[in-house]
Write a protein that holds these residues in place. Sequence first.
Motif, PDB file in Angstrom:
ATOM      1  N   LEU A  35      -3.946  -4.295 -13.306  1.00 30.81           N
ATOM      2  CA  LEU A  35      -4.611  -3.912 -12.061  1.00 30.81           C
ATOM      3  C   LEU A  35      -5.768  -2.954 -12.335  1.00 30.81           C
ATOM      4  O   LEU A  35      -6.849  -3.068 -11.738  1.00 30.81           O
ATOM      5  N   ALA A  36      -5.553  -2.013 -13.236  1.00 34.72           N
ATOM      6  CA  ALA A  36      -6.604  -1.047 -13.567  1.00 34.72           C
ATOM      7  C   ALA A  36      -7.800  -1.714 -14.234  1.00 34.72           C
ATOM      8  O   ALA A  36      -8.950  -1.332 -13.992  1.00 34.72           O
ATOM      9  N   ASP A  37      -7.535  -2.726 -15.062  1.00 33.16           N
ATOM     10  CA  ASP A  37      -8.615  -3.416 -15.775  1.00 33.16           C
ATOM     11  C   ASP A  37      -9.401  -4.349 -14.855  1.00 33.16           C
ATOM     12  O   ASP A  37     -10.630  -4.387 -14.890  1.00 33.16           O
ATOM     13  N   VAL A  38      -8.691  -5.101 -14.013  1.00 27.81           N
ATOM     14  CA  VAL A  38      -9.346  -6.103 -13.160  1.00 27.81           C
ATOM     15  C   VAL A  38      -9.994  -5.455 -11.937  1.00 27.81           C
ATOM     16  O   VAL A  38     -10.992  -5.927 -11.414  1.00 27.81           O
ATOM     17  N   LYS A  39      -9.397  -4.373 -11.455  1.00 31.34           N
ATOM     18  CA  LYS A  39      -9.916  -3.599 -10.316  1.00 31.34           C
ATOM     19  C   LYS A  39     -10.075  -4.427  -9.029  1.00 31.34           C
ATOM     20  O   LYS A  39     -11.145  -4.467  -8.421  1.00 31.34           O
ATOM     21  N   PRO A  40      -9.006  -5.077  -8.563  1.00 30.61           N
ATOM     22  CA  PRO A  40      -9.093  -5.761  -7.261  1.00 30.61           C
ATOM     23  C   PRO A  40      -9.237  -4.735  -6.143  1.00 30.61           C
ATOM     24  O   PRO A  40      -8.839  -3.570  -6.290  1.00 30.61           O
ATOM     25  N   ASP A  41      -9.830  -5.158  -5.023  1.00 32.30           N
ATOM     26  CA  ASP A  41      -9.951  -4.260  -3.881  1.00 32.30           C
ATOM     27  C   ASP A  41      -8.592  -3.939  -3.277  1.00 32.30           C
ATOM     28  O   ASP A  41      -8.367  -2.839  -2.755  1.00 32.30           O
ATOM     29  N   ALA A  47      -2.635   4.435 -14.512  1.00 33.23           N
ATOM     30  CA  ALA A  47      -3.448   3.566 -15.372  1.00 33.23           C
ATOM     31  C   ALA A  47      -4.909   3.524 -14.942  1.00 33.23           C
ATOM     32  O   ALA A  47      -5.768   3.057 -15.701  1.00 33.23           O
ATOM     33  N   GLY A  48      -5.174   3.966 -13.697  1.00 37.72           N
ATOM     34  CA  GLY A  48      -6.555   3.993 -13.231  1.00 37.72           C
ATOM     35  C   GLY A  48      -6.876   3.058 -12.085  1.00 37.72           C
ATOM     36  O   GLY A  48      -8.045   2.910 -11.706  1.00 37.72           O
ATOM     37  N   PHE A  49      -5.880   2.428 -11.484  1.00 34.83           N
ATOM     38  CA  PHE A  49      -6.119   1.561 -10.330  1.00 34.83           C
ATOM     39  C   PHE A  49      -6.412   2.422  -9.110  1.00 34.83           C
ATOM     40  O   PHE A  49      -5.635   3.322  -8.766  1.00 34.83           O
ATOM     41  N   THR A  50      -7.527   2.149  -8.443  1.00 34.32           N
ATOM     42  CA  THR A  50      -7.935   2.955  -7.291  1.00 34.32           C
ATOM     43  C   THR A  50      -8.047   2.145  -6.007  1.00 34.32           C
ATOM     44  O   THR A  50      -8.482   2.672  -4.975  1.00 34.32           O
ATOM     45  N   GLY A  51      -7.680   0.881  -6.055  1.00 31.81           N
ATOM     46  CA  GLY A  51      -7.757   0.050  -4.855  1.00 31.81           C
ATOM     47  C   GLY A  51      -6.593   0.321  -3.906  1.00 31.81           C
ATOM     48  O   GLY A  51      -5.773   1.219  -4.129  1.00 31.81           O
ATOM     49  N   VAL A  52      -6.529  -0.453  -2.840  1.00 33.52           N
ATOM     50  CA  VAL A  52      -5.448  -0.353  -1.862  1.00 33.52           C
ATOM     51  C   VAL A  52      -4.220  -1.072  -2.413  1.00 33.52           C
ATOM     52  O   VAL A  52      -4.317  -2.224  -2.851  1.00 33.52           O
ATOM     53  N   LEU A  53      -3.097  -0.400  -2.412  1.00 33.96           N
ATOM     54  CA  LEU A  53      -1.838  -1.049  -2.762  1.00 33.96           C
ATOM     55  C   LEU A  53      -1.097  -1.344  -1.460  1.00 33.96           C
ATOM     56  O   LEU A  53      -0.631  -0.426  -0.780  1.00 33.96           O
ATOM     57  N   ASN A  88      -3.101   5.709  -1.191  1.00 29.73           N
ATOM     58  CA  ASN A  88      -3.746   4.407  -1.027  1.00 29.73           C
ATOM     59  C   ASN A  88      -2.754   3.298  -0.693  1.00 29.73           C
ATOM     60  O   ASN A  88      -3.072   2.109  -0.802  1.00 29.73           O
ATOM     61  N   VAL A  89      -1.541   3.680  -0.281  1.00 29.58           N
ATOM     62  CA  VAL A  89      -0.492   2.695  -0.003  1.00 29.58           C
ATOM     63  C   VAL A  89      -0.430   2.379   1.494  1.00 29.58           C
ATOM     64  O   VAL A  89      -0.381   3.289   2.334  1.00 29.58           O
ATOM     65  N   VAL A  90      -0.443   1.096   1.828  1.00 26.57           N
ATOM     66  CA  VAL A  90      -0.187   0.627   3.184  1.00 26.57           C
ATOM     67  C   VAL A  90       0.870  -0.464   3.102  1.00 26.57           C
ATOM     68  O   VAL A  90       1.187  -0.956   2.018  1.00 26.57           O
ATOM     69  N   GLY A  91       1.428  -0.843   4.242  1.00 25.05           N
ATOM     70  CA  GLY A  91       2.463  -1.870   4.237  1.00 25.05           C
ATOM     71  C   GLY A  91       2.337  -2.810   5.415  1.00 25.05           C
ATOM     72  O   GLY A  91       1.752  -2.465   6.450  1.00 25.05           O
ATOM     73  N   THR A  92       2.887  -3.999   5.252  1.00 28.23           N
ATOM     74  CA  THR A  92       3.041  -4.930   6.371  1.00 28.23           C
ATOM     75  C   THR A  92       4.467  -4.813   6.867  1.00 28.23           C
ATOM     76  O   THR A  92       5.410  -4.909   6.089  1.00 28.23           O
ATOM     77  N   PHE A  93       4.625  -4.590   8.161  1.00 35.55           N
ATOM     78  CA  PHE A  93       5.954  -4.329   8.696  1.00 35.55           C
ATOM     79  C   PHE A  93       5.985  -4.615  10.185  1.00 35.55           C
ATOM     80  O   PHE A  93       4.937  -4.692  10.840  1.00 35.55           O
ATOM     81  N   THR A  94       7.177  -4.796  10.719  1.00 40.44           N
ATOM     82  CA  THR A  94       7.345  -4.858  12.169  1.00 40.44           C
ATOM     83  C   THR A  94       7.642  -3.448  12.669  1.00 40.44           C
ATOM     84  O   THR A  94       8.163  -2.613  11.941  1.00 40.44           O
ATOM     85  N   GLN A  95       7.306  -3.178  13.913  1.00 38.21           N
ATOM     86  CA  GLN A  95       7.386  -1.809  14.410  1.00 38.21           C
ATOM     87  C   GLN A  95       8.828  -1.305  14.467  1.00 38.21           C
ATOM     88  O   GLN A  95       9.749  -2.034  14.815  1.00 38.21           O
ATOM     89  N   THR A  96       8.976  -0.031  14.116  1.00 36.78           N
ATOM     90  CA  THR A  96      10.257   0.656  14.220  1.00 36.78           C
ATOM     91  C   THR A  96      10.265   1.481  15.502  1.00 36.78           C
ATOM     92  O   THR A  96       9.209   1.693  16.115  1.00 36.78           O
ATOM     93  N   PRO A  97      11.431   1.958  15.952  1.00 36.67           N
ATOM     94  CA  PRO A  97      11.498   2.647  17.250  1.00 36.67           C
ATOM     95  C   PRO A  97      10.517   3.799  17.403  1.00 36.67           C
ATOM     96  O   PRO A  97       9.958   4.002  18.481  1.00 36.67           O
ATOM     97  N   ASP A  98      10.300   4.559  16.328  1.00 40.63           N
ATOM     98  CA  ASP A  98       9.402   5.704  16.421  1.00 40.63           C
ATOM     99  C   ASP A  98       7.953   5.296  16.666  1.00 40.63           C
ATOM    100  O   ASP A  98       7.118   6.130  17.030  1.00 40.63           O
ATOM    101  N   MET A  99       7.642   4.024  16.477  1.00 39.97           N
ATOM    102  CA  MET A  99       6.290   3.520  16.725  1.00 39.97           C
ATOM    103  C   MET A  99       6.138   2.923  18.122  1.00 39.97           C
ATOM    104  O   MET A  99       5.046   2.498  18.497  1.00 39.97           O
TER     105      MET A  99
END
Length: 393
Positions: free
Chosen positions: A229-235, A256-262, A284-295
Motif C-alpha cells: 500500500l505504501a509503495d503503490v499509494k492508492p487514494d 510503512a508510509g501509506f497516507t491514503g484513506v483506509l 484516516n480510517v472510515v467505515g461502511t456500516f448501517t446506523q447504530t442507535p446512537d446515530m
Amino acid sequence: MQFGSRRRSRLLQVAVAASVLALTAGCSSGLAGGDSADSGDGPIKFGMLAPFSGSESAFGSYMENGAQLAVNEINEAGGVLGRQLELVVEDDACDATTAVSGANKLVTDGIVASVGGYCSGATLPTLPIFDEAGIPMVIPAANSNELVDQGLPGVFLINGTGDQQAAAAVQYAEQIGATRVAVIDDATSYSADLADAFTTQATEAGLTVEVTATVTPGENDYSAVATQLADVKPDLAYWTGYYQEGGLIARQATDAGFTGVLMVADGSVDAKFAEIAGQGYTENVVGTFTQTPDMIDGADAWIAAYTELAGDAPGPYSTQSYDAVRVMAQAIDDAGSTEFDSVVGGLEGLADFDTFAGPLTFTDDHTLSGGGFVIVSIDPDSGAFVLKDDLQG
C-alpha cells in the motif's frame, strides 16, 4: 399487530457445507423430521447462533442482548399466539465447524426459528441444517451474497448485502475524488465476497483497482500488504475483513508510509479497532456500516432500555438482532402458526414493517430493497465509530 418499539430507531462452497453437514447430521435427531416439531405448548423457541468466543466475541453479546430485549418486550405485551418467546443461544465462534455443531444443538433443543448469524462463513454451512429441519431464518448480520445465492426458501436477510455495501464504498470513493483504489480481504466468505463486489463495481465506475490482496486472518504481521500500500499509494484502500486484523493493518500500513484513506467494512466497525490500531493510527480510517442507535434521532429510550438489560451500552448489530426477533415474531403472528411454509409466507407478506433500518418489505430474493449503509469514522477521544456521511447529499 406490530411488536415492540416502532422507533426507526476465498469462499466456503456449498459442497463443503454439505460435507460438514453429512459428518454431523447423525448428532441431531432434529434433522430426520424435515420440519421443526413444535408441540404447540410451552414457549416458542427462537435460536441464535453468534460468536461468544474467538476474536469476534464482542458482537455475540451485542446480538444476544438486542434479541433478548425484543423477546422481553414481546412477552410483556402478551407473547405470540398466546405463548411466550424464549431465546436459546449457542456459540458459533465465527467458525464453520463450531457453527454446524451449534445449529444441530439448536435443532435438537426444539427451536422453531433462527434469528442469528454474524460471520457469513460460519452462517453459510448452517443453512442446509435449518432448511432440512424446517426452520426459517432471519439473519441479522451476516450478509454475504452467497447466503442469498443458495436460493433457500426460509432464508431472509435484514442487513444489507455485500453488493449494497460495496455500492456504498464506491459511492464514497467517488465522492472524495479517489481514482486509484486497493482492496484487501481475508479469504472468508463475507470478506472475499465483498472484495469481489467492490472490485467489480469500482471498475464499472471507472476507478482503477491498483491492488488486490488476500491476507491470512489470525496473524500479527501484515507488513507485506502494508508495504504494498505504501509503495503503490492508492487514494483509498478497502479492508473487507474483521477488526482484529484491520487494526493491525491500519497501524502497519501507516508505519510503512501509506497516507491514503483506509476504509473498513462493517466487520471491523467496533471500538476494539482503534484499541488494536493504537493512538494516532485512525485519523484516516472510515467505515461502511448501517446506523447504530446512537446515530439515530429518537433512539434514546431504546438505548436506555438496552443498557438497563445489558449493563452496558448497545454495540454493532444489537439493533439488527432486536429487529430480527420482531420480524420473525410478526411473521408467526400473521401466519397464525409456527409451521415452516406458513411462517415463510408471513415473512414474504410483511409490508413496510417498521425497523431501525426503515420500513421493511422483503424483495423476491428475501433481502432488503436498500442496504442502508452510511460512512462512519473514528472519534479520536473514545475510539468509537460515529456517523460521518449518510451518503444522501
